[in-house]
Scaffold this active site. Sequence first.
Site, PDB file in Angstrom:
ATOM      1  N   THR A  91      76.779  58.784  16.357  1.00  0.00           N
ATOM      2  CA  THR A  91      77.593  58.461  17.539  1.00  0.00           C
ATOM      3  C   THR A  91      77.700  56.950  17.644  1.00  0.00           C
ATOM      4  O   THR A  91      76.710  56.256  17.851  1.00  0.00           O
ATOM      5  CB  THR A  91      76.926  59.051  18.798  1.00  0.00           C
ATOM      6  OG1 THR A  91      76.799  60.457  18.595  1.00  0.00           O
ATOM      7  CG2 THR A  91      77.750  58.779  20.037  1.00  0.00           C
ATOM      8  N   PHE A 148      78.625  67.723  17.001  1.00  0.00           N
ATOM      9  CA  PHE A 148      78.489  68.347  18.326  1.00  0.00           C
ATOM     10  C   PHE A 148      77.354  69.369  18.251  1.00  0.00           C
ATOM     11  O   PHE A 148      77.561  70.567  18.457  1.00  0.00           O
ATOM     12  CB  PHE A 148      79.804  69.003  18.748  1.00  0.00           C
ATOM     13  CG  PHE A 148      80.960  68.036  18.810  1.00  0.00           C
ATOM     14  CD1 PHE A 148      81.052  67.102  19.835  1.00  0.00           C
ATOM     15  CD2 PHE A 148      81.940  68.029  17.827  1.00  0.00           C
ATOM     16  CE1 PHE A 148      82.104  66.190  19.890  1.00  0.00           C
ATOM     17  CE2 PHE A 148      82.997  67.122  17.868  1.00  0.00           C
ATOM     18  CZ  PHE A 148      83.081  66.206  18.908  1.00  0.00           C
ATOM     19  N   LEU A 149      76.176  68.897  17.886  1.00  0.00           N
ATOM     20  CA  LEU A 149      75.032  69.799  17.673  1.00  0.00           C
ATOM     21  C   LEU A 149      74.086  69.737  18.856  1.00  0.00           C
ATOM     22  O   LEU A 149      73.570  68.664  19.168  1.00  0.00           O
ATOM     23  CB  LEU A 149      74.268  69.384  16.410  1.00  0.00           C
ATOM     24  CG  LEU A 149      75.078  69.229  15.125  1.00  0.00           C
ATOM     25  CD1 LEU A 149      74.205  68.664  14.004  1.00  0.00           C
ATOM     26  CD2 LEU A 149      75.674  70.571  14.715  1.00  0.00           C
ATOM     27  N   GLU A 209      70.502  70.428  20.295  1.00  0.00           N
ATOM     28  CA  GLU A 209      69.162  70.720  19.783  1.00  0.00           C
ATOM     29  C   GLU A 209      68.779  72.139  20.215  1.00  0.00           C
ATOM     30  O   GLU A 209      69.086  72.555  21.324  1.00  0.00           O
ATOM     31  CB  GLU A 209      68.150  69.709  20.322  1.00  0.00           C
ATOM     32  CG  GLU A 209      68.373  68.347  19.737  1.00  0.00           C
ATOM     33  CD  GLU A 209      67.293  67.335  20.119  1.00  0.00           C
ATOM     34  OE1 GLU A 209      66.192  67.741  20.517  1.00  0.00           O
ATOM     35  OE2 GLU A 209      67.578  66.131  19.986  1.00  0.00           O
ATOM     36  N   PHE A 226      77.140  74.365  31.582  1.00  0.00           N
ATOM     37  CA  PHE A 226      76.725  73.025  32.032  1.00  0.00           C
ATOM     38  C   PHE A 226      76.959  72.804  33.521  1.00  0.00           C
ATOM     39  O   PHE A 226      77.378  71.745  33.944  1.00  0.00           O
ATOM     40  CB  PHE A 226      77.394  71.932  31.171  1.00  0.00           C
ATOM     41  CG  PHE A 226      76.685  71.772  29.851  1.00  0.00           C
ATOM     42  CD1 PHE A 226      76.848  72.720  28.858  1.00  0.00           C
ATOM     43  CD2 PHE A 226      75.818  70.720  29.617  1.00  0.00           C
ATOM     44  CE1 PHE A 226      76.152  72.629  27.660  1.00  0.00           C
ATOM     45  CE2 PHE A 226      75.116  70.616  28.415  1.00  0.00           C
ATOM     46  CZ  PHE A 226      75.295  71.569  27.446  1.00  0.00           C
ATOM     47  N   ALA A 285      72.180  72.945  38.083  1.00  0.00           N
ATOM     48  CA  ALA A 285      71.502  71.821  38.742  1.00  0.00           C
ATOM     49  C   ALA A 285      70.042  71.829  38.293  1.00  0.00           C
ATOM     50  O   ALA A 285      69.507  72.862  37.910  1.00  0.00           O
ATOM     51  CB  ALA A 285      71.600  71.982  40.250  1.00  0.00           C
ATOM     52  N   CYS A 331      70.601  62.124  23.568  1.00  0.00           N
ATOM     53  CA  CYS A 331      72.062  61.910  23.491  1.00  0.00           C
ATOM     54  C   CYS A 331      72.685  61.507  24.819  1.00  0.00           C
ATOM     55  O   CYS A 331      73.208  60.400  24.942  1.00  0.00           O
ATOM     56  CB  CYS A 331      72.725  63.176  22.961  1.00  0.00           C
ATOM     57  SG  CYS A 331      72.020  63.701  21.404  1.00  0.00           S
ATOM     58  N   LYS A 339      71.662  58.096  26.442  1.00  0.00           N
ATOM     59  CA  LYS A 339      72.067  56.967  25.587  1.00  0.00           C
ATOM     60  C   LYS A 339      73.592  56.843  25.546  1.00  0.00           C
ATOM     61  O   LYS A 339      74.140  55.742  25.672  1.00  0.00           O
ATOM     62  CB  LYS A 339      71.496  57.218  24.185  1.00  0.00           C
ATOM     63  CG  LYS A 339      72.100  56.406  23.069  1.00  0.00           C
ATOM     64  CD  LYS A 339      71.366  56.650  21.756  1.00  0.00           C
ATOM     65  CE  LYS A 339      71.828  57.893  21.016  1.00  0.00           C
ATOM     66  NZ  LYS A 339      73.114  57.805  20.355  1.00  0.00           N
ATOM     67  N   ARG A 382      62.243  63.041  24.089  1.00  0.00           N
ATOM     68  CA  ARG A 382      62.927  61.779  24.392  1.00  0.00           C
ATOM     69  C   ARG A 382      63.664  61.888  25.739  1.00  0.00           C
ATOM     70  O   ARG A 382      64.371  62.858  25.980  1.00  0.00           O
ATOM     71  CB  ARG A 382      63.896  61.409  23.265  1.00  0.00           C
ATOM     72  CG  ARG A 382      63.155  60.879  22.034  1.00  0.00           C
ATOM     73  CD  ARG A 382      64.084  60.641  20.890  1.00  0.00           C
ATOM     74  NE  ARG A 382      64.540  61.889  20.282  1.00  0.00           N
ATOM     75  CZ  ARG A 382      65.393  61.944  19.256  1.00  0.00           C
ATOM     76  NH1 ARG A 382      65.878  60.832  18.744  1.00  0.00           N
ATOM     77  NH2 ARG A 382      65.752  63.115  18.748  1.00  0.00           N
TER      78      ARG A 382
HETATM   79  C1  UGA Z   1      74.126  67.229  23.521  1.00  0.00           C
HETATM   80  C2  UGA Z   1      75.490  67.946  23.425  1.00  0.00           C
HETATM   81  O1  UGA Z   1      75.426  69.191  24.122  1.00  0.00           O
HETATM   82  C3  UGA Z   1      75.885  68.182  21.965  1.00  0.00           C
HETATM   83  O2  UGA Z   1      77.178  68.759  21.909  1.00  0.00           O
HETATM   84  C4  UGA Z   1      75.901  66.823  21.260  1.00  0.00           C
HETATM   85  O3  UGA Z   1      76.266  66.937  19.909  1.00  0.00           O
HETATM   86  C5  UGA Z   1      74.522  66.217  21.344  1.00  0.00           C
HETATM   87  O4  UGA Z   1      74.183  66.038  22.741  1.00  0.00           O
HETATM   88  C6  UGA Z   1      74.559  64.873  20.633  1.00  0.00           C
HETATM   89  O5  UGA Z   1      75.257  63.964  21.105  1.00  0.00           O
HETATM   90  O6  UGA Z   1      74.003  64.769  19.545  1.00  0.00           O
HETATM   91  P1  UGA Z   1      71.560  68.018  23.408  1.00  0.00           P
HETATM   92  O7  UGA Z   1      71.233  66.635  23.878  1.00  0.00           O
HETATM   93  O8  UGA Z   1      70.822  68.595  22.278  1.00  0.00           O
HETATM   94  O9  UGA Z   1      73.138  68.122  23.007  1.00  0.00           O
HETATM   95  O10 UGA Z   1      71.299  69.008  24.642  1.00  0.00           O
HETATM   96  P2  UGA Z   1      72.150  69.747  25.761  1.00  0.00           P
HETATM   97  O11 UGA Z   1      71.990  71.192  25.605  1.00  0.00           O
HETATM   98  O12 UGA Z   1      73.516  69.215  25.842  1.00  0.00           O
HETATM   99  O13 UGA Z   1      71.351  69.300  27.075  1.00  0.00           O
HETATM  100  C7  UGA Z   1      71.283  67.945  27.479  1.00  0.00           C
HETATM  101  C8  UGA Z   1      70.547  67.824  28.794  1.00  0.00           C
HETATM  102  O14 UGA Z   1      71.318  68.372  29.849  1.00  0.00           O
HETATM  103  C9  UGA Z   1      69.202  68.567  28.845  1.00  0.00           C
HETATM  104  O15 UGA Z   1      68.247  67.732  29.471  1.00  0.00           O
HETATM  105  C10 UGA Z   1      69.471  69.786  29.689  1.00  0.00           C
HETATM  106  O16 UGA Z   1      68.339  70.236  30.383  1.00  0.00           O
HETATM  107  C11 UGA Z   1      70.511  69.230  30.648  1.00  0.00           C
HETATM  108  N1  UGA Z   1      71.373  70.269  31.241  1.00  0.00           N
HETATM  109  C12 UGA Z   1      72.193  71.012  30.451  1.00  0.00           C
HETATM  110  C13 UGA Z   1      71.358  70.456  32.617  1.00  0.00           C
HETATM  111  O17 UGA Z   1      70.623  69.776  33.359  1.00  0.00           O
HETATM  112  N2  UGA Z   1      72.198  71.395  33.154  1.00  0.00           N
HETATM  113  C14 UGA Z   1      73.024  72.149  32.391  1.00  0.00           C
HETATM  114  O18 UGA Z   1      73.753  73.003  32.951  1.00  0.00           O
HETATM  115  C15 UGA Z   1      73.022  71.960  30.996  1.00  0.00           C
END
Ligand code: UGA
Length: 465
Positions: free
Chosen positions: A123, A157-158, A160, A257, A260, A268, A271, A336
């Site tokens: 990114t 767009f992965l 974790e 997404f 709350a 990700c 940052k 992280r």
């Molecule tokens: C995110 C994106 O979803 C990926 O598409 C992207 O490729 C990746 O970043 C990246 O840039 O490499 P990731 O960080 O693995 O993926 O995790 P997410 O599932 O997106 O969750 C991110 C944060 O949002 C977590 O702390 C999760 O608890 C929080 N979250 C997620 C919420 O608080 N509420 C939600 O409804 C969904």
Amino acid sequence: MKKIAVIGAGYVGLVTGACFAQKGNTVIIVENNQNKISQLLQGNIPFYEPGLDLIVHEAIKNKTLIFENNIAQGLSHNPEIIFSCVGTPSLPNGAADLSFVQQVAHEIGSLITSYTLIVNKSTVPVGTADKVKNIIIDRLVQRNLQITFDVASNPEFLKEGDAISDFLVPDRIVIGIESQQAADLLYALYRPFVKHNDQILCMNVKSAELTKYASNAMLATRISFMNQLAQLADKLGADIEEVKLGMAKDKRIGAQFLNAGIGYGGSCFPKDIKALAYIGKEVLFPMTLIQEVDNINHFQRVWFINKISTHYGPALANKTVGIWGLAFKPETDDIRSAPSLDLIDDLITRGSKIIAYDPVASENIAAHYGNAITYAHSAQQVIDQADFLVILTEWKEFLGTKTDSFSKLKDKVIFDGRNCFNPQVMHDAGITYTCVGRNSVTEQTSKPKPARAELCRSIEAYDRN
Ligand code: UGA
């Protein structure tokens, strides 16, 4: 089938390399940490990602996945395509640190001997592909060589914990290219991953670079929106989970997404949101919405931690705090920017004792805090030894817990940052339960209102009659 080099065996590089190899391409992963390579060859994946180990083992066995220790050795295999998957950490001012990306470009420019497509998967700020191109041109001029090459952008767009299915069955593939040759190569490489060819979106390089930030920023914005709305719901006596359901049924909004909680974490969103705000500042276009998304995320954690300190006051110093969940989200051992770090720091300063459990992330937390906290072997052990419980990650194994299991929790107090339980059920079980945006049940003193389930049952009865 293609011969591909992937620079960096981090999260993105390893998933990318393994999944391309699984489709029969020959992949050379370049990783400068020899110890990591030795571990991988012995079958040890350096992080927890469900399903990745099987794909890596299989590809190593089939010799479609090869590891090399430096870029020169990697490029000696003459790959047609090089994916740059190196890290772009945040600098103190929020900008992305491009030093690894630039170093890779420099080495590629010093080594290539024939047409090569260089693809950036990290990114990176908009305009980075141009910078990479200029570094390679400079090197080729110095080497007195005229070699054609392309620099493309292909953001990942992965998620974790879900990265394998995100890679193997993607919603879309974004490709930023400048030449037909680059488009053809990437199209051929990715076609086996999609059902319909219109899932592969070719666009200009800067649009592709911006699409990555735009996608993460949109998801983070939804989360901050819901977190702010959750605090409002608490003040008004509404239930954010009910509001979410009411919104999600609108196809234009959808359900994803909208949870709350205690704010987004991970490597990700925090940052990338800061980097996007910085990108705006650089072109004198303040991204005010994005800055607010970041602020709300920060204050959501402060708000949650304050609930605990306000409830206990100075008595917190004498409490043993149980924590369920240390990873920034379920299905990962990544800590992280995890909320657990902020909470543990705060509790340590206040003098509390901490006993914590996470199905996979305890080791990473232990590397950070050592003996400063106690690590439990099970969720139940935390309950048995703690005065009260804080839930920070919504692991599946926590969700089905019966209220009886909390009987040994000394204070009968739970702070749930992930809304894992029904507040009415907790209230009925005599537990003081604080969650996010659904506190109208637990905060009232008079007889509780009929639960939603009861109201729905009466609607069903009406339908039957
Ligand atoms: C995110 C994106 O979803 C990926 O598409 C992207 O490729 C990746 O970043 C990246 O840039 O490499 P990731 O960080 O693995 O993926 O995790 P997410 O599932 O997106 O969750 C991110 C944060 O949002 C977590 O702390 C999760 O608890 C929080 N979250 C997620 C919420 O608080 N509420 C939600 O409804 C969904």
